[in-house]
Design an enzyme around this catalytic site. Structure first.
Site, PDB file in Angstrom:
ATOM      1  N   TYR A  47      -7.692  -0.741  -0.303  1.00  0.00           N
ATOM      2  CA  TYR A  47      -6.730  -1.398  -1.189  1.00  0.00           C
ATOM      3  C   TYR A  47      -5.273  -1.286  -0.756  1.00  0.00           C
ATOM      4  O   TYR A  47      -4.387  -1.579  -1.538  1.00  0.00           O
ATOM      5  CB  TYR A  47      -6.883  -0.830  -2.606  1.00  0.00           C
ATOM      6  CG  TYR A  47      -8.288  -0.924  -3.139  1.00  0.00           C
ATOM      7  CD1 TYR A  47      -8.997  -2.124  -3.102  1.00  0.00           C
ATOM      8  CD2 TYR A  47      -8.923   0.198  -3.661  1.00  0.00           C
ATOM      9  CE1 TYR A  47     -10.289  -2.196  -3.580  1.00  0.00           C
ATOM     10  CE2 TYR A  47     -10.223   0.126  -4.145  1.00  0.00           C
ATOM     11  CZ  TYR A  47     -10.908  -1.074  -4.099  1.00  0.00           C
ATOM     12  OH  TYR A  47     -12.189  -1.143  -4.572  1.00  0.00           O
ATOM     13  N   SER A 119     -13.427   5.396  -7.366  1.00  0.00           N
ATOM     14  CA  SER A 119     -14.083   4.098  -7.209  1.00  0.00           C
ATOM     15  C   SER A 119     -14.547   3.907  -5.770  1.00  0.00           C
ATOM     16  O   SER A 119     -15.304   4.733  -5.266  1.00  0.00           O
ATOM     17  CB  SER A 119     -13.144   2.979  -7.670  1.00  0.00           C
ATOM     18  OG  SER A 119     -13.848   1.774  -7.858  1.00  0.00           O
ATOM     19  N   TRP A 166     -13.691  -7.905  -8.685  1.00  0.00           N
ATOM     20  CA  TRP A 166     -13.404  -7.065  -7.519  1.00  0.00           C
ATOM     21  C   TRP A 166     -13.137  -7.909  -6.277  1.00  0.00           C
ATOM     22  O   TRP A 166     -12.151  -7.685  -5.565  1.00  0.00           O
ATOM     23  CB  TRP A 166     -14.562  -6.105  -7.267  1.00  0.00           C
ATOM     24  CG  TRP A 166     -14.321  -5.160  -6.122  1.00  0.00           C
ATOM     25  CD1 TRP A 166     -13.398  -4.151  -6.073  1.00  0.00           C
ATOM     26  CD2 TRP A 166     -15.002  -5.149  -4.863  1.00  0.00           C
ATOM     27  NE1 TRP A 166     -13.467  -3.508  -4.857  1.00  0.00           N
ATOM     28  CE2 TRP A 166     -14.437  -4.097  -4.100  1.00  0.00           C
ATOM     29  CE3 TRP A 166     -16.035  -5.911  -4.314  1.00  0.00           C
ATOM     30  CZ2 TRP A 166     -14.884  -3.794  -2.802  1.00  0.00           C
ATOM     31  CZ3 TRP A 166     -16.475  -5.611  -3.035  1.00  0.00           C
ATOM     32  CH2 TRP A 166     -15.904  -4.565  -2.287  1.00  0.00           C
ATOM     33  N   ASP A 261     -16.102   4.350 -18.595  1.00  0.00           N
ATOM     34  CA  ASP A 261     -16.031   3.859 -17.218  1.00  0.00           C
ATOM     35  C   ASP A 261     -17.289   3.071 -16.881  1.00  0.00           C
ATOM     36  O   ASP A 261     -18.390   3.419 -17.325  1.00  0.00           O
ATOM     37  CB  ASP A 261     -15.885   5.032 -16.250  1.00  0.00           C
ATOM     38  CG  ASP A 261     -15.850   4.578 -14.800  1.00  0.00           C
ATOM     39  OD1 ASP A 261     -15.190   3.562 -14.519  1.00  0.00           O
ATOM     40  OD2 ASP A 261     -16.489   5.224 -13.960  1.00  0.00           O
ATOM     41  N   HIS A 290     -12.147   2.840 -16.359  1.00  0.00           N
ATOM     42  CA  HIS A 290     -12.129   2.896 -14.901  1.00  0.00           C
ATOM     43  C   HIS A 290     -10.692   2.946 -14.376  1.00  0.00           C
ATOM     44  O   HIS A 290      -9.938   1.979 -14.480  1.00  0.00           O
ATOM     45  CB  HIS A 290     -12.853   1.684 -14.317  1.00  0.00           C
ATOM     46  CG  HIS A 290     -13.137   1.828 -12.852  1.00  0.00           C
ATOM     47  ND1 HIS A 290     -14.035   2.743 -12.364  1.00  0.00           N
ATOM     48  CD2 HIS A 290     -12.628   1.177 -11.772  1.00  0.00           C
ATOM     49  CE1 HIS A 290     -14.081   2.655 -11.051  1.00  0.00           C
ATOM     50  NE2 HIS A 290     -13.230   1.721 -10.666  1.00  0.00           N
TER      51      HIS A 290
END
Length: 571
Positions: A47, A119, A166, A261, A290
């Site tokens: 990311y 994650s 995502w 989550d 999350h």
């Protein structure tokens, strides 16, 4: 806490790590300015290591460096500064091994490496663990999938909106930038922005394998489909060097989870799987979503000291990391007392932290609460009763309203009042009498449901709800099951007029139902777009747009005693 030992740190930017195949991955390194050799804390993410929202999202790398660590934040293969093609999960096996050993051999490292991250960058820890690099000494995986899991699937049902979000929000921009001219990319980034602005509307599109936010970018479509058809996680499972009992891996790990989550169940199962007979695993579960560790979530506030920045008013997430890694990487026995309980949980309702010696809790009394035809819920077994019924129309699914979701910008996660949802004709509720005394439920929740349906296939969604005296109904946890996968991954034949038993895994919670509150079970056949709605044809909306209604029947009599098993903790 007296953590800081180094007043000054050095930041080395864009440091190259050369992998066994010659690919170079780039990292930022935060390290003490004092000469010496230090243990390494490594995180590997897709990311962008240069974005504070990810590099500093819930952990302070500067504070960890000041506490005597070399902190390495690396872009994984095929992402941002790093070379190569991004192939999720499978690439993190060998790349994780190589990066750990590279980090351990740096001139300012002492050969001991810990890994941390949330994650996907907790996935990178687990996949490195499966390759067993000798320098990897401890982990801190937060809010992540099961080490041998199915990616975006849950009991045969696809977490569709999570995948769409995502790929479009977190993957698409950099993935396409690497494959397009600057002029083409300028148009692409505008299209991605427009689609994210309208993602709620796009979630309704069917079939998913022709999702317009993906089809307009052919270079991304193959990536998206490999997730839809579970190719990436399957490839990783097949390629992993270690395929034995996870408890044999032996590396200490501190698992961080949230009651709301989307990876709650998987994170707890990682703790259970790696623990085995080992005493080197810890678990903390807060009232979090999350990546959202604040004191407020959804429509509820759990008190200031529920937040990850003020755990019980005396600790925070970065502090937990430092103490954990001090113990395993610096052998500082004072940071984790020998008698410290391995499980720390936040109990909602009374909004308090506490520790336990085991998970599930040793004192648990598993108690069945039975459904009844009057819409009631009690410990009394049913006798001769008439079943309840409703019509599931997949073209008008029950909308997702709260829970452990992963939607764009974190929207919709957590506890929400369910009363509007429960007004629908395709939602059943079963509610206990108002409690005379508080009842605590902490642990795994299981539903035994006896049902019949007249479509080729169908789903059942079950929620556990805390009903307040004024009628407000907050969701605590839930589960879903696809009928044809009721016995696991093997498809079961459907008898058009048969009553079938269904075991619904509702994951877990910890909540005190206060005096005057009621316990409620809510049953429907969809939660869209969180789960891909079952079209009733035997196919899925991944490949098909055809839909048929299904007449659903929920049985609760002496021969089909539908019930939820609640893990009650004596008080």
């Amino acid at each position: 806490m007296n953590e800081s030992k180094n007043d000054q740190i050095i930041v080395d930017r864009e440091v190259a790590c050369t992998l066994r195949d010659g690919t170079k991955l780039y990292a930022n390194i935060y390290r003490p300015s004092d000469e010496g050799e230090y243990p390494v804390l490594l995180t590997r993410l897709p990311y962008d290591k240069n974005l504070p929202n990810f590099s500093h999202r819930y952990i302070d790398p500067i504070r960890m460096a000041m506490s005597g660590y070399v902190v390495i934040i690396q872009d994984v293969r095929g992402r941002f500064a790093s070379e190569g093609e991004f192939k999720p999960y499978v690439q993190e096996l060998e790349d994780g091994y190589d990066t750990v050993e590279w980090a351990a051999a740096l001139p300012f490292a002492n050969g001991k490496v810990g890994m941390f991250g949330l994650s996907y960058y907790a996935f990178t820890q687990l996949f490195a663990l499966l390759e067993q690099p000798p320098s990897l000494k401890a982990l801190f995986p937060a809010m992540t999938g099961y080490i041998f899991g199915e990616g975006f699937k849950q009991n045969g049902v696809f977490n569709l909106a999570s995948l769409q979000t995502w790929v479009l929000d977190s993957v698409a921009a950099d993935y396409l930038k690497r494959k397009q001219s600057s002029q083409q990319y300028a148009n692409t980034i505008q299209e991605i922005t427009n689609d994210l602005d309208n993602i709620d509307e796009w979630h309704a599109f069917k079939p998913a394998n022709e999702w317009p936010p993906m089809t307009k970018h052919p270079q991304l479509m193959d990536f998206f489909k490999k997730h839809l058809y579970q190719e990436f996680p399957q490839e990783a499972r097949e390629k992993a060097s270690f395929k034995g009992d996870p408890s044999e891996l032996g590396v200490p790990a501190y698992h961080l989870a949230g009651w709301y989550d989307n990876f709650l169940g998987d994170t707890i199962r990682n703790f259970e799987a790696l623990k085995g007979s080992n005493s080197n695993q810890k678990l903390i579960i807060g009232p979090w979503g999350h990546g959202m560790l604040n004191s407020e979530l959804g429509e509820r506030s759990f008190g200031l000291h529920s937040a990850g920045t003020s755990i019980e008013g005396k600790d925070d997430i970065t502090g937990l990391h430092i103490k954990w890694f001090d113990y395993w990487l610096k052998e500082d026995q004072k940071t984790l007392p020998d008698n410290e309980d391995p499980v720390k949980i936040f109990t909602m309702g009374e909004n308090k932290w506490r520790t336990e010696k085991t998970w599930p809790l040793e004192q648990t009394v598993y108690t069945p609460y039975y459904l009844h035809e009057s819409g009631s819920l009690s410990e009394v077994k049913p006798g001769i009763e008439v079943h309840d019924s409703y019509v599931h129309d997949p073209s008008n699914p029950v909308p997702t309203h709260g829970g452990g979701v992963l939607f764009y910008n974190g929207r919709g996660a957590g506890p929400y009042d369910q009363r509007e949802i429960e007004k629908r004709d395709d939602v059943l509720t079963f509610t206990s009498k108002a409690l005379e005394a508080p009842v605590e439920i902490t642990g795994w929740i299981k539903m035994k449901l006896w049902a019949a349906y007249d479509a080729e296939d169908t789903d059942f969604v079950v929620k556990l709800i805390d009903v307040l005296p004024d009628g407000t109904a907050y969701n605590l946890t839930d589960g879903v099951i696809r009928a044809k996968y009721r016995d696991g991954n093997n498809e079961e034949d459907h008898s058009m007029d048969g009553i079938v038993p269904l075991d619904v895994d509702m994951w877990a919670t910890s909540n005190v139902f206060l005096a005057g509150h009621s316990i409620r079970i809510e049953i429907s056949s969809s939660s869209y777009p969180r789960f891909d709605v079952n079209p009733g044809t035997g196919e899925t909306i991944i490949d098909s747009t055809e839909m048929v209604e299904s007449n659903q029947q929920i049985y609760h009599d002496q021969h089909h005693p539908s019930h939820v098993v609640l893990p009650i903790i004596p008080r």
